[in-house]
Motif scaffolding. Structure first.
Motif, PDB file in Angstrom:
ATOM      1  N   PHE A  17       0.845  -1.168  -0.052  1.00 17.75           N
ATOM      2  CA  PHE A  17      -0.010  -0.113  -0.050  1.00 17.75           C
ATOM      3  C   PHE A  17       0.884   1.202   0.158  1.00 17.75           C
ATOM      4  CE2 PHE A  17      -3.055  -3.046   0.676  1.00 17.75           C
ATOM      5  CZ  PHE A  17      -4.396  -2.451   0.883  1.00 17.75           C
ATOM      6  N   ARG A  18       0.361   2.259  -0.676  1.00 19.57           N
ATOM      7  CA  ARG A  18       1.137   3.777  -0.899  1.00 19.57           C
ATOM      8  C   ARG A  18       1.867   3.958   0.651  1.00 19.57           C
ATOM      9  NH1 ARG A  18      -1.391   7.542  -2.235  1.00 19.57           N
ATOM     10  NH2 ARG A  18       0.343   8.915  -2.818  1.00 19.57           N
ATOM     11  N   THR A  66      -7.777   3.442  -1.602  1.00 19.61           N
ATOM     12  CA  THR A  66      -7.048   2.650  -0.511  1.00 19.61           C
ATOM     13  C   THR A  66      -8.199   1.830  -0.065  1.00 19.61           C
ATOM     14  OG1 THR A  66      -5.235   4.363  -0.452  1.00 19.61           O
ATOM     15  CG2 THR A  66      -5.621   2.639   1.365  1.00 19.61           C
ATOM     16  N   VAL A  67      -9.262   2.436   0.168  1.00 20.62           N
ATOM     17  CA  VAL A  67     -10.167   1.529   0.808  1.00 20.62           C
ATOM     18  C   VAL A  67     -10.879   0.550   0.041  1.00 20.62           C
ATOM     19  CG1 VAL A  67     -12.696   1.720   1.523  1.00 20.62           C
ATOM     20  CG2 VAL A  67     -10.992   3.496   2.320  1.00 20.62           C
ATOM     21  N   THR A  68     -11.179   0.807  -1.335  1.00 16.48           N
ATOM     22  CA  THR A  68     -11.396  -0.094  -2.359  1.00 16.48           C
ATOM     23  C   THR A  68     -10.138  -1.277  -2.576  1.00 16.48           C
ATOM     24  OG1 THR A  68     -12.654   1.467  -3.520  1.00 16.48           O
ATOM     25  CG2 THR A  68     -11.978  -0.502  -4.676  1.00 16.48           C
ATOM     26  N   ARG A  69      -9.273  -0.929  -2.419  1.00 17.72           N
ATOM     27  CA  ARG A  69      -8.009  -1.942  -2.531  1.00 17.72           C
ATOM     28  C   ARG A  69      -8.116  -2.919  -1.568  1.00 17.72           C
ATOM     29  NH1 ARG A  69      -1.246  -1.227  -2.938  1.00 17.72           N
ATOM     30  NH2 ARG A  69      -0.896  -3.365  -2.756  1.00 17.72           N
ATOM     31  N   ALA A  70      -8.085  -2.276  -0.307  1.00 16.89           N
ATOM     32  CA  ALA A  70      -8.469  -3.421   0.975  1.00 16.89           C
ATOM     33  C   ALA A  70      -9.346  -4.201   0.954  1.00 16.89           C
ATOM     34  CB  ALA A  70      -8.356  -2.294   2.217  1.00 16.89           C
ATOM     35  N   LYS A  71     -10.609  -3.647   0.484  1.00 15.94           N
ATOM     36  CA  LYS A  71     -11.992  -4.373   0.469  1.00 15.94           C
ATOM     37  C   LYS A  71     -11.818  -5.433  -0.674  1.00 15.94           C
ATOM     38  CE  LYS A  71     -16.476  -3.872  -0.998  1.00 15.94           C
ATOM     39  NZ  LYS A  71     -17.854  -2.941  -1.635  1.00 15.94           N
ATOM     40  N   ASN A  72     -11.324  -5.237  -1.703  1.00 15.52           N
ATOM     41  CA  ASN A  72     -11.019  -6.190  -2.749  1.00 15.52           C
ATOM     42  C   ASN A  72      -9.998  -7.403  -2.352  1.00 15.52           C
ATOM     43  OD1 ASN A  72     -12.905  -5.083  -4.451  1.00 15.52           O
ATOM     44  ND2 ASN A  72     -11.302  -3.866  -5.538  1.00 15.52           N
ATOM     45  N   GLU A  73      -9.016  -7.031  -1.643  1.00 14.54           N
ATOM     46  CA  GLU A  73      -8.025  -8.050  -1.291  1.00 14.54           C
ATOM     47  C   GLU A  73      -8.595  -8.934   0.013  1.00 14.54           C
ATOM     48  OE1 GLU A  73      -4.143  -7.295  -0.089  1.00 14.54           O
ATOM     49  OE2 GLU A  73      -3.673  -6.088  -1.922  1.00 14.54           O
ATOM     50  N   PRO A  90     -14.969  -1.192   4.309  1.00 13.99           N
ATOM     51  CA  PRO A  90     -14.174  -0.419   5.421  1.00 13.99           C
ATOM     52  C   PRO A  90     -14.207   1.087   5.288  1.00 13.99           C
ATOM     53  CG  PRO A  90     -12.835  -1.250   3.541  1.00 13.99           C
ATOM     54  CD  PRO A  90     -14.212  -1.887   3.524  1.00 13.99           C
ATOM     55  N   GLU A  91     -14.246   1.890   6.464  1.00  5.62           N
ATOM     56  CA  GLU A  91     -14.381   3.469   6.451  1.00  5.62           C
ATOM     57  C   GLU A  91     -12.856   3.966   6.593  1.00  5.62           C
ATOM     58  OE1 GLU A  91     -17.637   4.366   8.784  1.00  5.62           O
ATOM     59  OE2 GLU A  91     -18.994   3.249   7.607  1.00  5.62           O
ATOM     60  N   GLY A  92     -12.325   3.072   7.423  1.00  6.44           N
ATOM     61  CA  GLY A  92     -10.894   3.796   7.817  1.00  6.44           C
ATOM     62  C   GLY A  92      -9.754   2.657   7.535  1.00  6.44           C
ATOM     63  N   ILE A  93      -8.912   3.151   7.145  1.00  7.10           N
ATOM     64  CA  ILE A  93      -7.493   2.190   6.974  1.00  7.10           C
ATOM     65  C   ILE A  93      -6.436   2.601   7.707  1.00  7.10           C
ATOM     66  CG2 ILE A  93      -5.973   1.229   5.173  1.00  7.10           C
ATOM     67  CD1 ILE A  93      -8.894   0.373   4.946  1.00  7.10           C
ATOM     68  N   PHE A  94      -5.671   2.049   8.619  1.00  4.94           N
ATOM     69  CA  PHE A  94      -4.486   2.563   9.089  1.00  4.94           C
ATOM     70  C   PHE A  94      -3.361   1.734   8.452  1.00  4.94           C
ATOM     71  CE2 PHE A  94      -1.335   3.401  12.314  1.00  4.94           C
ATOM     72  CZ  PHE A  94      -1.587   4.531  12.841  1.00  4.94           C
ATOM     73  N   LEU A 127       2.066  -3.211   7.717  1.00  8.71           N
ATOM     74  CA  LEU A 127       0.615  -3.646   8.436  1.00  8.71           C
ATOM     75  C   LEU A 127      -0.416  -2.753   7.971  1.00  8.71           C
ATOM     76  CD1 LEU A 127      -1.037  -4.854  10.588  1.00  8.71           C
ATOM     77  CD2 LEU A 127      -0.230  -3.352  12.349  1.00  8.71           C
ATOM     78  N   ILE A 128      -1.428  -3.312   7.779  1.00  4.86           N
ATOM     79  CA  ILE A 128      -2.760  -2.814   7.447  1.00  4.86           C
ATOM     80  C   ILE A 128      -3.882  -3.161   8.026  1.00  4.86           C
ATOM     81  CG2 ILE A 128      -4.303  -2.096   5.226  1.00  4.86           C
ATOM     82  CD1 ILE A 128      -1.051  -3.594   4.393  1.00  4.86           C
ATOM     83  N   LEU A 129      -4.616  -2.226   8.702  1.00  5.11           N
ATOM     84  CA  LEU A 129      -5.570  -2.499   9.625  1.00  5.11           C
ATOM     85  C   LEU A 129      -6.986  -1.719   8.891  1.00  5.11           C
ATOM     86  CD1 LEU A 129      -4.091  -1.671  13.054  1.00  5.11           C
ATOM     87  CD2 LEU A 129      -4.318  -3.941  11.983  1.00  5.11           C
ATOM     88  N   ALA A 130      -7.872  -2.762   8.570  1.00  5.62           N
ATOM     89  CA  ALA A 130      -9.243  -1.989   7.853  1.00  5.62           C
ATOM     90  C   ALA A 130     -10.227  -2.107   8.892  1.00  5.62           C
ATOM     91  CB  ALA A 130      -9.371  -2.827   6.773  1.00  5.62           C
TER      92      ALA A 130
END
Length: 1510
Positions: A33-34, A125-132, A145-149, A171-174
């Motif tokens: 992720f960027r 970023t939200v869409t990418r996390a959702k698709n993964e 997801p509404e927030g990505i850390f 580390l990505i937290l969704a």
């Protein structure tokens, strides 16, 4: 064809999306992720040990069912909740805090790497996390997801400022506020280092760990976490995509763990080095075979390829021992073993073994032999246990004692290497062993044990051995059947050449039970070698029937039934067969009492009964939800001892009634003590049926209301509590019982780590009776002083380094209980420094070196051989090729001051060596001697009276055969048929035939003085151990009467049961000298006598300090003179006119206004409202003292606050404008409570109740050291420093005492005891010589006062007081002030108990209290803040948060003033002229007490010790 192609393409895409197709590499960094500055990330400061401040989340994160609205990014590879954790804790997962750790390790980005983080709701970023996430979780289909850390550790280095190898991971937290997921990404080659250089030079860092930890006990670690294979996180995954790991972490039920992906299919690809070789160790080679691959350690390493260790590096084995032996339960006894792999020597210790079975357990040598096999020194290419198993195996051993009928079952599970590269093992033990008399030691001869591979992954061994009590000749035989199960690589071609190997255990076996420490120790040297002969099982296997296996036994073989089967004789087949053992019916199972045993062919299974949970071997009662009326929208939590109801996420309530949450958090926030941290550190928050809610409940062993818990009983010192490290010993010092690490280890005695080097202390010459100084005596001549070092648990062995030319033999009796610190030998302890080659550092170039003392005899290290004529170690000859072989004759040892030899040899006084005395039954052809063989009965009639010596043609030898009507082995025969002695005289000639009314027949009964069954009667021993004799006698064998009898020691006379000193016995025989006297040899009287030491006078049996006249020593104090005293018949110090005191400390009785000379030259006469004169002497700026005595004030830091917060000690400026504070010490298992400062030395003192110690450091944390530890300290609550006298005081809530110790010497004296229930706070006034303490007695709390010596004790405050916590002295007003957590007040009172006043009210739960300038500072448990209150007005100016670096409740607080208060006392100069052995304690009335230490008062053997009052 086109539809088929489209279908194929869609199928391939689907397979790829599911991770079935294995990518060619790990996650490229470009697929992260960027991150970085362009992505809008924040950046962590480039330094070591750092964390962010609290980061408030825009969208709450759900983790293990809990809502977190903030988190912390920590440098060391993880994010945390609840608190920041900037420091690296060198411990194995799980931690005690909720954290998410992609790679927990000691990161240092001072020179290399960056750590980026941000929270984002960017649609891409939200869409990418959702698709993964949708690819891997079916439940994520509707997740939006509404927030990505995102946190990225980009090219980070290791401590200390390493930049050669770098790690990169993300580390990505969704989260959507109701559900959350975690994604771990490891870049291709992103794990290049596993552990840092380490901040502790004596302990390596744990290898990197990865996982998710809830903080409530639940946790999940990634594959390879903490092992060498953790480097492969970028190659492995749980998604099918190397380097990508995903988990559902949010709405997790209380009895569940985080969820793995559920849409991932397993890859069934053929295993090969290319696809799966990453399981091999980094120091291993992967080799492909036809159907798979195997791992093999590289040159210079050994192991099974999965676990590899560097050759010749020492290591440790740790674990727990539980079970039942001789009817006594063992629960989690600690097992520690230190292994010298280069020598094949293992030192195994099992601690917390009660004395009731400690001596018996000496015979369970299987504890030591299992580890000895694992790390035996290999001869040639023969593999030892670690090379075969990598320390991952199960081991079962059955020990049978045929003579006594005892049987023991040992089950061990070796779990491989932990994060510190130590081997982990758990041991279960069940059964019984022969009883060993208290105080006795056992000894064993060298033995061999053959290990046969009976099938893939299973090894079996059988051996027959004997042990005997030390100093006796009766052998107790036993057999050991061992089975080892492990996973071996099934693809590697097997060679039949090494199906059987031989374990050779050398003669230097050391076994000991240390009763004071409650530790059993085993030390063995072993090597593993091929059979010298053809493997007997090559042909013997054909003779073994069904359910049996061929096992080599010496030079032959035995058919042994498989595990779970037993041998029975089948009369129809006329042969032995193997039938299934019903372990359940025969009681051979080790199922728990609350489990059901189910038999199966060759095995059995244990299942816990209904209402219980566990593995069947351990079962605990299940917490039941029956009868708990939880709401339908709540769950019943069974993790604690009491069930509790908790509303489901999205509902709110108390668990009994839950309603839909309207706009609030989606997870119920618990109330009462669950929501507010109000419980005592010694309490749990549990559900209470009576109040239908959660309340604090004290731990077992504590009592109180839950918010305050106090210990029920007293805790013993390490002298009886046995809480020292297995690598430490509890020694009785002048200060009490203290834990100290053994030589070769470092630490505080409770935790001991291997030292990087060891300096060998010099050994003393043998004890000479003519020497006027006994071996334990300290003389004024330093050259005669014994080297003082704690005694090791094992005597030296032949593998250790060379010692001195004249080793000292042990001077102890064989049956004495071994005392670690009383033995005169001073022998270095393992572990050893780097191996010293023969001749290195001593000897000559020819390679010889000096011998060293082992077991009272001379031994040589390594391959050197002892030359008895030249008394030196020489290189072995060509005929002696094996390492560690010994001389054909044993070497002499010292016993009771005389040189003796082992049985079979006699001491030659002219040649000073052991010569064979031709004892029948000994085989002198075996090297080492002392090997018993049973002589042929035609040479020595060893047959039973009911047996004959008969020639056996088959064996071409004589043997004993029982007479007709008797059965046995010929050496022991018993009646087979019922023959009455009144008809046939079958009784022994020392027995008589009598009628037995109970048996209704005639029986043989041994005569008085004999024992046996009447058929065989032997002389009855007068004693079986030294405990049966007088303390000045030994239990020795008397050849005339052929039995053991008590015999008085030399210098004593009597029958052995009672021994008295001979009339001519002097003090070298009977130590009757005073503790301040020495036993010396009088050359005029030609005998030993007691003589008082210098500075004492008397007849030697009693000595008093000699008061040397002041005209000689000139020791009078200021304002005193030396004058002749008629009553004392000598010169004594006397205060001058106008002064009063004892001549050592004189205070003016005149006003300095009348006579300014009464002030010190560095003081002036200034107004003082508290003085009766209205003026007083006060030291000038830059000096400290009471004005009559002044000394230069040291320049230390000032205006600081030092606070204890459990595992952390924090420091902060008193002025908030002076910046933030920081931790000066963090220790994971510490609980820092009490606090005070030494303003003169510039040091901070605190109590650690976890380790029962008092510690000290500079104000910045440097020069940290324990001041008092172990000994008789129970739970040190609070601490106070008398900086004038150099003493430290503390309250002990377990021993219910107040004690003092010298800061410089560490000597302890209990000054207050009795009528104390829970002593808590403490304060001292050095100038007044007063001691104050509080007592939390709930039936009558109080504050008391006494002199600093404990004299003139009285109550100061006893009304309107409840929970008085910390005490503090207000030197300006001469007040004592305290914080009361029960009345919620801060109050003060005059030092005489009058003029009590309330400073403030409404303090919610004050704990620590201190004074600085105009203000009080106190800590409060209710809000975990530091509060500031004006001393005079009581106005509170605000509360401050403590510095970052701690967690939990705040405890003690101490302030650093600009200078010491202007006080002095009689002990400030030259220790009050007290003897060196005493403590100087002001008595509160202008005088002092020279007080004996607790050790001196308890040690009656050294003579009485007297206090001296002045």
């Amino acid at each position: 064809m086109k539809p088929f192609k489209d279908l194929l393409v869609r199928s391939l895409l689907l397979w790829a999306s599911l991770g079935v197709l294995r990518p060619s590499g790990a996650v490229p960094k470009s697929e992260f992720f960027r991150f970085g500055e362009r992505a809008g990330d924040n950046k962590l400061l480039n330094k070591d040990d750092f964390s962010t401040t609290e980061i408030r989340l825009q969208v709450p994160l759900i983790f293990y069912g809990q809502i977190y609205e903030s988190l912390f990014v920590n440098i060391n590879g993880f994010v945390s909740f609840l608190t920041e954790i900037p420091n690296f804790f060198n411990v194995q997962f799980p931690l005690e805090y909720p954290i998410i750790a992609p790679f927990y390790s000691d990161v240092d980005i001072t020179r290399a790497g960056n750590i980026w983080y941000r929270e984002t709701s960017d649609p891409r970023t939200v869409t990418r996390a959702k698709n993964e996430l949708k690819k891997y979780f079916g439940v994520a289909e509707g997740f939006n997801p509404e927030g990505i850390f995102i946190v990225t550790w980009d090219g980070v280095g290791a401590f200390s400022q390493r930049a050669d190898r770098l790690n990169t991971y993300q580390l990505i937290l969704a989260t959507d506020g109701k559900e959350s997921y975690a994604i771990f990404k490891y870049a291709d080659g992103g794990i290049q280092w596993l552990q840092s250089d380490g901040k502790d030079p004596n302990m390596a860092d744990a290898r990197g760990q990865a996982g998710l930890i809830s903080g409530d006990g639940r946790h999940l670690t990634l594959k390879g976490s903490g092992t060498d294979q953790v480097r492969s996180l970028d190659k492995w995954s749980n998604t099918g995509v190397p380097g990508l790991w995903v988990y559902r972490i949010g709405q997790i039920a209380l009895d569940e763990n985080v969820q793995e992906p559920d849409l991932v299919s397993e890859d069934k690809a053929e295993e090969s080095c290319a696809s799966s070789g990453s399981v091999c160790h980094s120091n291993a080679i992967c080799k492909d075979y036809d159907r798979g691959f195997c791992c093999s350690c590289q040159d210079g390493y050994f192991g099974n390829g999965i676990n590899c260790l560097k050759k010749e590096e020492p290591l440790r084995v740790t674990g727990k021992v539980s079970g039942t032996v001789n009817g006594m339960e063992l629960k989690d006894a600690d097992l520690h073993s230190y292994v010298l792999t280069v020598e094949g020597r293992t030192y195994t210790a099992i601690s917390r073994m009660p004395s009731q079975i400690g001596y018996d357990i000496q015979s369970i040598t299987v504890f030591g032999t299992g580890i000895a096999w694992l790390f035996a020194k290999a001869v040639g290419d023969v593999p030892n246990g670690f090379a075969l198993t990598g320390a991952m195996f199960t081991r079962t051993a059955e020990v049978d004692f045929p003579q006594t009928g005892h049987h023991l079952f040992v089950h061990q599970r070796f779990k491989g290497l932990d994060v510190f590269n130590s081997v982990q093992v758990n041991t279960e033990i069940t059964g019984s062993v022969p009883t060993v008399p208290l105080g006795s030691k056992i000894e064993m001869d060298a033995f061999n044990e053959e290990y046969t591979r009976v099938k893939p992954g299973q090894i079996r061994a059988r051996s027959s051995r004997v042990f005997r009590l030390q100093g006796q000749t009766i052998d107790t035989p036993f057999t050991v059947e061992t089975t080892i199960d492990f996973d071996e690589c099934r693809w590697r071609p097997k060679s039949n050449d090494l199906n059987t190997v031989r374990l050779k255990v050398a003669e230097n076996i050391f076994i000991q039970y240390d009763a004071p420490e409650q530790i059993v120790r085993y030390a063995l040297s072993a090597k593993v070698a091929p059979l010298e002969e053809t493997d007997p099982c090559v042909e013997g296997r054909q003779e073994c029937g069904q359910n049996s296996q061929c096992v080599v036994d010496g030079d032959t073989f035995r058919c042994v039934c498989e595990r779970g089967y037993e041998e029975v004789y089948d009369a129809t087949l006329n042969e032995a067969i193997c039938l299934d053992i019903n372990e359940c019916d025969t009681g051979r199972d080790n199922c728990h009492l609350d489990a059901i045993c189910v038999n199966s062919p060759g095995s059995f299974a244990c299942t816990c009964r209904h209402g219980f949970t566990g593995d069947g071997f351990t079962c605990t009662r299940e917490a039941s939800c029956e009868g708990v009326p939880c709401d339908p929208n709540a769950v019943c939590d069974l993790r604690g001892t009491v069930p509790r109801c908790t509303c489901r996420p999205g509902f709110t309530g108390d668990g009994f009634f839950c309603s839909k949450d309207q706009g609030g958090p989606s997870v119920d926030e618990q109330r009462d003590c669950i929501d507010n941290n109000i419980c005592s550190p010694y309490a749990d928050c549990l559900y209470d049926d009576a109040v239908r809610g959660f309340r604090c409940a004290c731990f077992p062993g504590y009592s109180g209301d839950g918010e305050t818990c106090t210990p029920d009983g007293q805790r013993e010192s390490c002298g009886t509590a046995r809480n020292c490290s297995p690598y430490g010993v509890c020694s009785k010092k002048n200060t009490g019982y203290v834990c100290e690490c053994l030589p070769g280890f470092t630490g505080d005695g409770y935790t001991c780590d291997v030292s990087s080097s060891v300096t060998l202390p010099p050994l003393q010459p043998p004890y000479q009776p003519e020497d006027p100084y006994p071996p334990y005596h300290h003389t004024p001549d330093d050259s005669r002083l014994p080297y003082e070092t704690p005694q090791e648990p094992y005597p030296q062995d032949p593998y250790q380094q060379p010692g001195h030319r004249r080793p000292r033999p042990p001077y102890q009796q064989p049956d004495d209980t071994y005392d670690t610190y009383q033995r005169p030998e001073e022998i270095p302890e393992y572990p050893l420094p780097e191996e010293q080659q023969p001749g290195e550092g001593q000897g000559s170039d020819s390679g010889w070196s000096e011998p060293q003392c082992l077991f009272g005899a001379c031994w040589c290290p390594g391959t050197l051989q002892y030359n008895i004529i030249h008394n030196r170690c020489e290189p072995s000859s060509s005929q002696r090729s094996e390492v560690g072989e010994i001389e054909a004759r044993p070497l002499p040892s010292c016993f009771a001051g005389k040189c003796i030899c082992t049985l079979g040899y006699a001491y030659d006084n002219l040649r000073h060596e052991c010569r064979a005395d031709h004892t029948p039954g000994y085989d002198y052809s075996i090297k080492g001697g002392g090997h018993r063989v049973r002589a042929s009965c035609n040479e020595i009639n060893t047959c039973h009276p009911n047996a004959q010596c008969v020639y056996q043609p088959s064996s071409k030898s004589y043997s004993c055969v029982c007479d007709v009507g008797y059965e046995g082995d010929g050496h022991s025969c018993s009646s087979k048929i019922d023959i009455s002695c009144d008809k046939v005289n079958i009784c022994h000639f020392n027995a008589q035939c009598v009628y037995d009314d109970a048996a209704l027949q005639h029986v043989c009964v041994c005569q008085q003085g004999y024992q046996g069954d009447g058929l065989v009667c032997t002389p009855q021993d007068e004693c079986s151990s030294i405990q049966d004799c007088d303390v000045n006698a030994q239990c020795l064998y008397e050849s005339v009467s052929r039995r053991y009898k008590c015999q008085c020691n030399s210098g004593f006379e009597g029958d052995g049961r009672t021994c008295t000193p001979e009339r001519a016995a002097s003090c070298n025989i009977v130590n009757n000298c005073h503790n301040f006297a020495d036993c010396i040899y009088d050359t005029y009287a030609l005998r030993y006598r007691c003589q008082c030491r210098a500075g004492y006078e008397g007849d030697g049996t009693f000595c008093n300090p000699t008061q040397v006249g002041c005209n000689v020593v000139h020791n009078c104090g200021d304002n005193a003179e030396c004058a002749y005293d008629l009553t004392a018949s000598g010169y004594r110090c006397k205060c001058r006119e106008g002064f009063s005191g004892d001549g050592f400390f004189c205070r003016s009785s005149r006003s300095c206004r009348e006579d300014p000379s009464v002030c010190h030259p560095q003081a002036s006469c200034q107004p003082d409202a508290l003085s009766s004169f209205g003026v007083a002497c006060k030291c000038l700026d830059g000096f400290t003292g009471d004005g009559y005595t002044c000394q230069e004030a040291p320049d230390h830091e000032k205006y600081l606050l030092l606070i204890n917060q459990g595992l952390s000690v924090l420091r902060m400026p008193s002025d908030p404008r002076s910046g933030a504070g920081f931790p000066i010490h963090v220790e994971p298992f510490m609980t820092a409570v009490g606090a005070d400062v030494d303003c003169l030395a510039g040091r901070y003192y605190w109590t650690d109740v976890r380790s029962s110690s008092i510690r000290s450091s500079k104000y910045d944390g440097r020069e940290r050291k324990p001041v008092i530890s172990g000994g008789n300290i129970g739970s040190p609550e609070d601490v106070a420093v008398d900086w004038v006298s150099g003493n430290v005081y503390w309250t002990d809530s377990e021993n219910d005492v107040v004690a003092v110790a010298s800061i410089k010497k560490g000597k302890i004296r209990t000054v207050v005891k009795g009528d104390l229930v829970n002593p808590r706070g403490i304060a001292v006034h050095p100038g007044r010589g007063l001691l104050f303490w509080s007592d939390w007695n709930r039936e009558g709390a109080k504050i008391e006062v006494s002199g600093l010596d404990g004299s003139h004790r009285r109550k100061l405050v006893e009304k309107d007081i409840m929970l008085p916590n910390s005490l503090v002295i207000d030197y300006d007003l001469e007040n004592l002030c305290w914080a009361d957590a029960g009345t919620h007040k801060i109050e003060c009172v005059n030092l005489d108990g009058n003029e009590r006043r309330v400073v403030m009210t409404e303090a919610r739960y004050p704990f620590g209290l201190t004074i600085l300038g105009q203000d009080f500072y106190y800590t409060d448990w209710n809000d975990t803040k530091i509060h500031t209150v004006d001393r005079y007005s009581g106005f509170e100016s605000g509360a401050r948060d403590p510095p970052l670096g701690g967690s939990g409740k705040l405890y003690g607080i101490a302030a650093v003033p600009p200078s010491c208060p202007p006080v002095a006392n009689v002990c400030g100069a030259d220790g009050g002229n007290c003897p060196e052995s005493h403590l100087c304690l002001p008595n509160g009335r202008g005088g002092r007490t020279c007080a004996c230490t607790d050790d001196a008062l308890e040690n009656k053997e050294e003579g009485p010790c007297n206090d001296y009052n002045y």
